[in-house]
Design a protein around this motif. Structure first.
Motif, PDB file in Angstrom:
ATOM      1  N   TYR A  60      10.054  13.348   0.079  1.00  0.00           N
ATOM      2  CA  TYR A  60      10.382  12.415   0.626  1.00  0.00           C
ATOM      3  C   TYR A  60       9.347  11.029   0.367  1.00  0.00           C
ATOM      4  O   TYR A  60       9.798   9.968   0.460  1.00  0.00           O
ATOM      5  CB  TYR A  60      10.086  12.604   2.239  1.00  0.00           C
ATOM      6  N   HIS A  61       8.255  11.431   0.123  1.00  0.00           N
ATOM      7  CA  HIS A  61       7.362  10.243  -0.202  1.00  0.00           C
ATOM      8  C   HIS A  61       7.318   9.965  -1.444  1.00  0.00           C
ATOM      9  O   HIS A  61       7.641   8.631  -1.807  1.00  0.00           O
ATOM     10  CB  HIS A  61       5.695  10.938   0.290  1.00  0.00           C
ATOM     11  N   ARG A  62       6.739  10.665  -2.535  1.00  0.00           N
ATOM     12  CA  ARG A  62       6.454  10.103  -3.680  1.00  0.00           C
ATOM     13  C   ARG A  62       7.670   9.942  -4.661  1.00  0.00           C
ATOM     14  O   ARG A  62       7.863   9.227  -5.483  1.00  0.00           O
ATOM     15  CB  ARG A  62       5.350  10.722  -4.385  1.00  0.00           C
ATOM     16  N   SER A  65      10.388   7.432  -1.186  1.00  0.00           N
ATOM     17  CA  SER A  65       9.987   6.253  -0.776  1.00  0.00           C
ATOM     18  C   SER A  65       9.748   5.559  -1.610  1.00  0.00           C
ATOM     19  O   SER A  65       9.913   4.203  -1.951  1.00  0.00           O
ATOM     20  CB  SER A  65       9.025   6.577   0.153  1.00  0.00           C
ATOM     21  N   HIS A  66       8.693   6.180  -2.712  1.00  0.00           N
ATOM     22  CA  HIS A  66       8.292   5.286  -3.915  1.00  0.00           C
ATOM     23  C   HIS A  66       8.812   5.278  -5.334  1.00  0.00           C
ATOM     24  O   HIS A  66       8.328   4.434  -6.054  1.00  0.00           O
ATOM     25  CB  HIS A  66       6.728   5.578  -3.679  1.00  0.00           C
ATOM     26  N   LYS A  67       9.719   6.272  -5.447  1.00  0.00           N
ATOM     27  CA  LYS A  67      10.265   6.205  -6.846  1.00  0.00           C
ATOM     28  C   LYS A  67       9.445   6.280  -7.994  1.00  0.00           C
ATOM     29  O   LYS A  67       9.454   5.607  -8.914  1.00  0.00           O
ATOM     30  CB  LYS A  67      11.318   5.084  -7.187  1.00  0.00           C
ATOM     31  N   ASP A  97      11.496   4.065   7.113  1.00  0.00           N
ATOM     32  CA  ASP A  97       9.996   3.906   7.782  1.00  0.00           C
ATOM     33  C   ASP A  97       8.937   3.708   7.094  1.00  0.00           C
ATOM     34  O   ASP A  97       8.236   2.716   7.105  1.00  0.00           O
ATOM     35  CB  ASP A  97       9.801   5.188   8.748  1.00  0.00           C
ATOM     36  N   HIS A  98       8.856   4.460   6.192  1.00  0.00           N
ATOM     37  CA  HIS A  98       7.752   4.289   5.200  1.00  0.00           C
ATOM     38  C   HIS A  98       7.509   3.072   4.107  1.00  0.00           C
ATOM     39  O   HIS A  98       6.740   2.432   4.037  1.00  0.00           O
ATOM     40  CB  HIS A  98       7.665   5.564   4.444  1.00  0.00           C
ATOM     41  N   ARG A  99       8.918   2.669   3.904  1.00  0.00           N
ATOM     42  CA  ARG A  99       8.624   1.577   3.091  1.00  0.00           C
ATOM     43  C   ARG A  99       8.549   0.160   3.856  1.00  0.00           C
ATOM     44  O   ARG A  99       7.635  -0.627   3.393  1.00  0.00           O
ATOM     45  CB  ARG A  99      10.142   1.063   2.225  1.00  0.00           C
ATOM     46  N   HIS A 101       6.250   0.579   6.406  1.00  0.00           N
ATOM     47  CA  HIS A 101       4.916   0.694   6.604  1.00  0.00           C
ATOM     48  C   HIS A 101       4.108   0.131   5.441  1.00  0.00           C
ATOM     49  O   HIS A 101       3.033  -0.700   5.639  1.00  0.00           O
ATOM     50  CB  HIS A 101       4.709   2.348   6.700  1.00  0.00           C
ATOM     51  N   HIS A 102       4.674   0.073   4.387  1.00  0.00           N
ATOM     52  CA  HIS A 102       3.981  -0.324   2.979  1.00  0.00           C
ATOM     53  C   HIS A 102       4.160  -1.634   3.104  1.00  0.00           C
ATOM     54  O   HIS A 102       3.193  -2.417   2.788  1.00  0.00           O
ATOM     55  CB  HIS A 102       4.496   0.551   1.683  1.00  0.00           C
ATOM     56  N   LYS A 103       5.253  -1.954   3.135  1.00  0.00           N
ATOM     57  CA  LYS A 103       5.386  -3.651   3.109  1.00  0.00           C
ATOM     58  C   LYS A 103       4.699  -4.529   4.225  1.00  0.00           C
ATOM     59  O   LYS A 103       4.205  -5.663   3.942  1.00  0.00           O
ATOM     60  CB  LYS A 103       7.066  -4.155   3.219  1.00  0.00           C
ATOM     61  N   PHE A 238      -6.109   4.453  -2.373  1.00  0.00           N
ATOM     62  CA  PHE A 238      -5.591   4.138  -3.625  1.00  0.00           C
ATOM     63  C   PHE A 238      -4.001   4.183  -3.526  1.00  0.00           C
ATOM     64  O   PHE A 238      -3.539   3.188  -3.966  1.00  0.00           O
ATOM     65  CB  PHE A 238      -6.042   5.460  -4.593  1.00  0.00           C
ATOM     66  N   HIS A 239      -3.685   5.038  -2.653  1.00  0.00           N
ATOM     67  CA  HIS A 239      -2.020   4.940  -2.471  1.00  0.00           C
ATOM     68  C   HIS A 239      -1.482   3.668  -2.055  1.00  0.00           C
ATOM     69  O   HIS A 239      -0.526   3.154  -2.635  1.00  0.00           O
ATOM     70  CB  HIS A 239      -1.816   6.145  -1.609  1.00  0.00           C
ATOM     71  N   HIS A 240      -2.360   2.983  -1.190  1.00  0.00           N
ATOM     72  CA  HIS A 240      -1.704   1.959  -0.507  1.00  0.00           C
ATOM     73  C   HIS A 240      -1.833   0.662  -1.517  1.00  0.00           C
ATOM     74  O   HIS A 240      -0.909  -0.385  -1.479  1.00  0.00           O
ATOM     75  CB  HIS A 240      -2.654   1.164   0.687  1.00  0.00           C
TER      76      HIS A 240
HETATM   77 ZN   LIG Z   1       3.388   5.743   0.781  1.00  0.00          ZN
END
Ligand SMILES: [Zn+2]
Ligand SMILES: [Zn+2]
Length: 374
Positions: A60-62, A65-67, A97-99, A101-103, A238-240
């Motif tokens: 779901y995440h890496r 959500s983030h490709k 949701d997660h995209r 959250h980052h944006k 780091f991830h953000h």
């Molecule tokens: Zn993320």
């Protein structure tokens, strides 16, 4: 002042979180006292828990959500089933949701689990009311995922998959091991509660507890202890800043099983095009943040003007050295790849490369020494 009207409660979520949590803290120990659990219960708990959490972190995440890499359909199907087992909504819904959250991180009205709305809200509160209903109409920020047939299949049959995995897997294991209720409690309930809350930690604790070595422009933190419970997602600072990197813990010693899982999948031919952040960008971000913190500390000290100037000078020098070093490294790699240069010329470049490497190290040392004086 007009009282703010809260959106309606999602009773299904409230009941689900409450009943599973209560069962985990009351029924699970009670059954253990009365009937006892075997080693098989605990081993299967660990396997099922890892299956759920890795499906969320690596899938779901890496992945979605983030490709940060590409995955073979077989691996994507495993993630889709594991994600339904983890009961965290469909991959499409989760990624949407997660995209956001980052944006829009930390923007209270937009970030679906903004840490600035408090620990309870970012951990679980955001799922107890219809806060973000309108964003789920067409999942417009996930157009790319609409093209993934496995994502769309999972989204369509999510409820069925969630029921089948959450009831079917513990039931089947219970029948095999001759303890249906015990397996339902351990692999069903306890696994779900542990999986839920360890994942939720990433939205809550990983935004308040830990260090900020790369940026303090958002609330995300790096936390080695949280990384243990979150399959490596504790390196959230780091991830953000570098969300397209398939790693969260970038150093070899940082506990990031999701990174190791993706890398192993790559060796097995199940994952491809793993994306990493250029080292120079990481070094630059770290030094920039350290400079900012040091200057902040000296802000009200006009008597320290000379130290501020020295810090800025050392920083500029470090940036120049890093730039020269990584540029030469890039050239060397390119030449190696294309076999472009004569041996003699290559040897000269190698000598220069080693020189620059030593200079970089020396400057890094100076820089660190300088920081300790601030
Ligand atoms: Zn993320
Ligand atoms: Zn975050």
């Amino acid at each position: 002042m007009r009282p703010s009207v809260k959106p309606p409660i999602i009773w299904l979520n409230v009941l689900l979180f409450l009943t599973t949590f209560m069962a985990a803290i009351v029924a699970v120990p009670w059954y253990g006292i009365v009937n006892g659990y075997q080693t098989a219960h605990w081993v299967l708990l660990l396997i099922a828990f890892s299956f759920c959490n890795l499906s969320i972190t690596a899938g779901y995440h890496r992945l979605w959500s983030h490709k940060t890499y590409q995955a073979h359909p077989a691996l994507r199907a495993i993630f889709a089933i594991g994600g339904a087992f983890a009961l965290q909504n469909s991959a499409l819904h989760w990624s949407s949701d997660h995209r956001v959250h980052h944006k829009h991180v930390d923007k209270n009205d937009i970030d679906p689990y903004s840490a600035k709305r408090g620990l309870w809200f970012s951990h679980i509160g955001w799922m107890l009311r219809h806060y973000n209903k309108e964003t789920y109409d067409d999942y417009a920020n996930c157009r790319d995922l609409h093209k993934d047939p496995i994502v769309m299949w999972q989204h369509k049959y999510y409820l069925l998959l969630a029921l089948l995995t959450n009831l079917g897997i513990p039931l089947a294991l219970g029948l095999i091991y001759g303890d249906v209720l015990g397996m339902l409690l351990i692999v069903g309930v306890l696994r779900l509660v542990l999986s839920h809350h360890t994942t939720f930690f990433i939205n809550s604790l990983a935004h308040v507890w830990g260090s900020q070595p790369y940026t303090d422009k958002n609330t995300a933190r790096d936390n080695g202890i949280l990384a243990i419970f979150t399959f490596g997602e504790g390196y959230h600072n780091f991830h953000h800043i570098f969300e397209n990197d398939y790693r969260n813990g970038i150093y070899w010693w940082q506990y990031d099983p999701t990174k190791w899982f993706i890398k192993s999948s790559h060796w097995l031919g199940l994952a491809d095009k793993l994306r990493t952040t250029p080292k120079i960008k990481i070094e630059q971000a770290k030094a920039k943040q350290a400079l900012k913190l040091a200057l902040d500390k000296l802000e009200d000290r006009p008597d320290m003007a000379h130290l501020k100037q020295a810090l800025n000078d050392e920083f500029d020098l470090l940036m120049r050295k890093l730039k020269d070093f990584y540029e030469l490294k890039r050239q060397l790699l390119e030449q190696k790849h294309h076999g472009l240069v004569e041996k003699y010329e290559h040897s000269l470049l190698l000598i220069r490369y080693r020189q620059l490497k030593d200079e970089c190290k020396a400057q890094q040392k100076n820089w660190n020494a300088m920081l300790t004086h601030c």
